[in-house]
Write a protein that holds these residues in place. Structure first.
Motif, PDB file in Angstrom:
ATOM      1  N   LEU A 103       0.872  -1.174   0.000  1.00 42.80           N
ATOM      2  CA  LEU A 103       0.000   0.000   0.000  1.00 42.80           C
ATOM      3  C   LEU A 103       0.908   1.224   0.000  1.00 42.80           C
ATOM      4  N   ASN A 104       0.893   1.960  -1.088  1.00 41.50           N
ATOM      5  CA  ASN A 104       1.812   3.095  -1.276  1.00 41.50           C
ATOM      6  C   ASN A 104       3.267   2.677  -1.073  1.00 41.50           C
ATOM      7  N   GLY A 105       3.590   1.477  -1.559  1.00 39.79           N
ATOM      8  CA  GLY A 105       4.956   0.987  -1.517  1.00 39.79           C
ATOM      9  C   GLY A 105       5.354   0.282  -0.243  1.00 39.79           C
ATOM     10  N   LYS A 106       4.491   0.285   0.770  1.00 41.06           N
ATOM     11  CA  LYS A 106       4.803  -0.372   2.043  1.00 41.06           C
ATOM     12  C   LYS A 106       4.101  -1.731   2.107  1.00 41.06           C
ATOM     13  N   SER A 107       4.831  -2.751   2.523  1.00 40.70           N
ATOM     14  CA  SER A 107       4.296  -4.105   2.549  1.00 40.70           C
ATOM     15  C   SER A 107       3.139  -4.228   3.534  1.00 40.70           C
ATOM     16  N   ILE A 108       2.097  -4.950   3.121  1.00 44.42           N
ATOM     17  CA  ILE A 108       0.966  -5.258   4.003  1.00 44.42           C
ATOM     18  C   ILE A 108       0.693  -6.748   3.926  1.00 44.42           C
ATOM     19  N   THR A 109       0.115  -7.283   4.968  1.00 46.94           N
ATOM     20  CA  THR A 109      -0.127  -8.717   5.046  1.00 46.94           C
ATOM     21  C   THR A 109      -1.625  -9.010   4.910  1.00 46.94           C
ATOM     22  N   PRO A 110      -1.963 -10.198   4.437  1.00 43.28           N
ATOM     23  CA  PRO A 110      -3.386 -10.539   4.274  1.00 43.28           C
ATOM     24  C   PRO A 110      -4.050 -10.880   5.592  1.00 43.28           C
ATOM     25  N   TRP A 111      -5.375 -11.102   5.509  1.00 45.08           N
ATOM     26  CA  TRP A 111      -6.215 -11.536   6.609  1.00 45.08           C
ATOM     27  C   TRP A 111      -6.488 -10.430   7.629  1.00 45.08           C
ATOM     28  N   GLN A 112      -6.520  -9.175   7.164  1.00 48.23           N
ATOM     29  CA  GLN A 112      -6.920  -8.064   8.014  1.00 48.23           C
ATOM     30  C   GLN A 112      -7.415  -6.896   7.165  1.00 48.23           C
ATOM     31  N   THR A 113      -7.987  -5.903   7.843  1.00 48.27           N
ATOM     32  CA  THR A 113      -8.542  -4.741   7.148  1.00 48.27           C
ATOM     33  C   THR A 113      -7.493  -3.632   7.055  1.00 48.27           C
ATOM     34  N   TYR A 114      -7.697  -2.742   6.087  1.00 45.29           N
ATOM     35  CA  TYR A 114      -6.831  -1.581   5.908  1.00 45.29           C
ATOM     36  C   TYR A 114      -7.677  -0.380   5.515  1.00 45.29           C
ATOM     37  N   ALA A 115      -7.291   0.796   6.012  1.00 47.67           N
ATOM     38  CA  ALA A 115      -7.932   2.044   5.605  1.00 47.67           C
ATOM     39  C   ALA A 115      -7.306   2.521   4.304  1.00 47.67           C
ATOM     40  N   ILE A 116      -8.156   2.927   3.371  1.00 53.40           N
ATOM     41  CA  ILE A 116      -7.698   3.415   2.074  1.00 53.40           C
ATOM     42  C   ILE A 116      -8.100   4.883   1.936  1.00 53.40           C
ATOM     43  N   LYS A 117      -7.145   5.712   1.522  1.00 54.69           N
ATOM     44  CA  LYS A 117      -7.394   7.129   1.285  1.00 54.69           C
ATOM     45  C   LYS A 117      -7.336   7.428  -0.209  1.00 54.69           C
ATOM     46  N   LYS A 118      -7.935   8.537  -0.591  1.00 51.52           N
ATOM     47  CA  LYS A 118      -7.912   8.946  -1.991  1.00 51.52           C
ATOM     48  C   LYS A 118      -6.473   9.034  -2.499  1.00 51.52           C
ATOM     49  N   ASN A 119      -6.251   8.508  -3.690  1.00 54.90           N
ATOM     50  CA  ASN A 119      -4.956   8.480  -4.392  1.00 54.90           C
ATOM     51  C   ASN A 119      -3.996   7.413  -3.871  1.00 54.90           C
ATOM     52  N   ASP A 120      -4.427   6.612  -2.875  1.00 52.92           N
ATOM     53  CA  ASP A 120      -3.590   5.491  -2.446  1.00 52.92           C
ATOM     54  C   ASP A 120      -3.435   4.484  -3.594  1.00 52.92           C
ATOM     55  N   VAL A 121      -2.268   3.862  -3.656  1.00 50.33           N
ATOM     56  CA  VAL A 121      -2.002   2.835  -4.666  1.00 50.33           C
ATOM     57  C   VAL A 121      -1.824   1.489  -3.973  1.00 50.33           C
TER      58      VAL A 121
END
Length: 307
Positions: free
Chosen positions: A82-100
């Protein structure tokens, strides 16, 4: 608003729980290859169980958010960032406008599921958005197209985010290589020796495997019956064709077939199988109908308790 597809990846498909009630006219069900992962994605976001998600096979998908929302990623670890930072599955994440949000290559498993708060918005075809490319039905266009660069995956904008994750003990163990099989009424077409060979042999996942079925390579199994009158095909049917190499028929399976069948894999077992890559080794293990029903009941009860 929507996610805009920047890179479509190898295979990204909109899926819900499937298109049911149309096999009599030759339409298969479609739906998620890993149903457990799909159901957890919607449960974490408090979505309806059938809310549409994106099934991502192998990875290489990139999306840009056009408004705030919440997402979950379940299933395989495809090296998501998310925006170049590693994230792991099996959980929720907040997404903001223009996030990749990007998916790279598998760390483990093969298929990941991306769910969004409220589900992706798409016009259903025959009651479902499930994408079946072979039958040219479902998906964004209604014609069975996989996601393409520039596609817009619409969702409802939402600012409230709740951090949640799946309990560790509830996460499927994709390293388990034993796939449970309920013996079918045609198992008597195989001698006791052939049945023993089937359940004691290692099988390698063929590169010629897809959402329609997983072809396996290993100990050839011969049947006393060379063919049968074509009949309806259930999810998970394990066909034994003339070459003796098993084929496990999955979500995009044909609706009828004429090869003898050893039995059926369970939905949980089919989900584990669908996370195996070409070259991976599996084994089959027999279970009873009672055992399969108990497994299914406990799985569904876990979702209900979570909600």
């Amino acid at each position: 608003m929507a996610f805009k597809v920047i890179k479509p990846g190898l295979l990204a498909l909109l899926q819900d729980l499937g298109r049911h009630g149309h096999q009599s006219i030759g339409l298969t069900t479609g739906g998620p290859m890993d149903e457990v992962a799909f159901r957890w994605g919607n449960a974490l976001l408090e979505n309806a169980p059938n809310a549409a998600q994106v099934e991502i096979t192998f990875g290489m998908l990139s999306l840009e958010a056009q408004s705030d929302t919440s997402i979950t990623i379940t299933g395989a670890d495809l090296g998501a960032t998310l925006n170049g930072k590693s994230i792991t599955p099996w959980q929720t994440y907040a997404i903001k406008k223009n996030d990749v949000l990007a998916f790279h290559q598998p760390v483990w498993g093969l298929r990941a599921y991306l769910a969004v708060k409220g589900g992706f918005l798409c016009e259903p075809t025959l009651g479902s958005v499930a994408t079946v490319m072979r039958e040219k039905i479902g998906g964004l266009t209604g014609k069975g197209d996989k996601l393409q660069k520039g596609d817009l995956l619409a969702y409802q904008t939402g600012a409230v985010h709740r951090q949640k994750s799946v309990p560790r003990l509830a996460i499927p163990n994709y390293s388990v290589k034993e796939i449970p099989v309920i013996l079918g009424y045609q198992y008597q077409c195989f001698s006791s020796l052939e049945r023993a060979n089937f359940f004691s042999s290692d099988y390698q996942v063929s590169s010629n495997s897809d959402r329609m079925g997983y072809r396996l390579e290993g100990q050839a199994i011969s049947s006393d019956t060379k063919g049968i009158i074509s009949e309806g095909i259930a999810y998970g049917a394990v066909q034994i064709p003339k070459d003796g190499q098993p084929i496990v028929l999955l979500r995009d399976r044909q609706t009828i077939g004429g090869y003898p069948k050893m039995g059926c894999v369970t939905r949980v077992g089919g989900g584990i199988l669908a996370q195996q890559k070409p070259g991976d080794i599996i084994q089959f293990t027999p279970i009873t109908v009672d055992q399969a029903e108990r497994e299914r009941y406990l799985q569904m009860a876990r979702f209900a308790q979570w909600r």
